[in-house]
Design an enzyme around this catalytic site. Sequence first.
Site, PDB file in Angstrom:
ATOM      1  N   LYS A   1       0.855  -1.198   0.000  1.00 22.86           N
ATOM      2  CA  LYS A   1       0.000   0.000   0.000  1.00 22.86           C
ATOM      3  C   LYS A   1       0.887   1.243   0.000  1.00 22.86           C
ATOM      4  O   LYS A   1       1.823   1.338   0.804  1.00 22.86           O
ATOM      5  CB  LYS A   1      -0.868  -0.014   1.265  1.00 22.86           C
TER       6      LYS A   1
HETATM    7  O1  G3P Z   1      -8.098   1.114   4.844  1.00 21.11           O
HETATM    8  C1  G3P Z   1      -8.557   2.428   4.859  1.00 21.11           C
HETATM    9  C2  G3P Z   1      -9.442   2.609   6.031  1.00 21.11           C
HETATM   10  O2  G3P Z   1      -8.891   1.935   7.144  1.00 21.11           O
HETATM   11  C3  G3P Z   1      -9.678   4.036   6.435  1.00 21.11           C
HETATM   12  O3  G3P Z   1     -10.860   4.049   7.189  1.00 21.11           O
HETATM   13  O4  G3P Z   1     -12.343   4.751   9.025  1.00 21.11           O
HETATM   14  O5  G3P Z   1      -9.887   5.358   9.071  1.00 21.11           O
HETATM   15  O6  G3P Z   1     -11.446   6.464   7.439  1.00 21.11           O
HETATM   16  P1  G3P Z   1     -11.138   5.202   8.245  1.00 21.11           P
END
Ligand code: G3P
Length: 218
Positions: free
Chosen positions: A83
């Site tokens: 990533k």
């Molecule tokens: O993998 C991306 C994801 O973990 C981001 O989610 O909830 O941190 O915006 P969030």
Amino acid sequence: MKFFVDTADIADITALNEAGMVDGVTTNPSIIAKSGRKMAEVIAEICAIVEGPVSAEVTATDLPGMLAEGRYLRDIAKNVCIKVPLTEAGLRACKTLSGEGTQVNVTLCFSPGQALLAAKAGATFISPFVGRLDDIAQDGMDLIADIMTIYMNYPALRTEVLVASIRHPIHLIQAAKLGAHVATLPPAVIRQMYKHPLTDRGLEAFLADWKKTGQSIL
Ligand code: G3P
């Protein structure tokens, strides 16, 4: 639609994998920090449980550092997907690593233009963050719709849309209606989707009627 699980929690991954809900796993530095474990160790353990792509994110912000970290992380297991953030260095790293046969998930995508750049750089997956757009009163699903429209105009682009930052089941349903290839889901969102009050009520009624028969199947 492929379901990836957005966590490094081994118990959650194992349970959902046994239920057939895990086509891959995504992590990021915040998820690794939350696990309290060393990245290489927890990524190796996840890769031993899940056959599909397991995203491990580089933390360097310069090209040489990203390449060094990506080449180190991909050696942990054959299903490691590297990533990288959607920055100029990240896309240059994407081009190089994908050219070396490594799967690359380009993350922190917030515009259709960024998604087009990632596809040009050979990304395996693009991760648009819908929840974080919703958090600032922009409709994250509009971004998914735009990216799907653009990608479908150019079949030569092989990048899969991996909808990320999913906050609730409606995000998943909307993403599926738009034809997104993948959604990465917090375990809690998957579990929320199992539930419906009419299912509970219907099962209760079935079992009450069954009890009246005095029968047992075994
Ligand atoms: O993998 C991306 C994801 O973990 C981001 O989610 O909830 O941190 O915006 P969030």
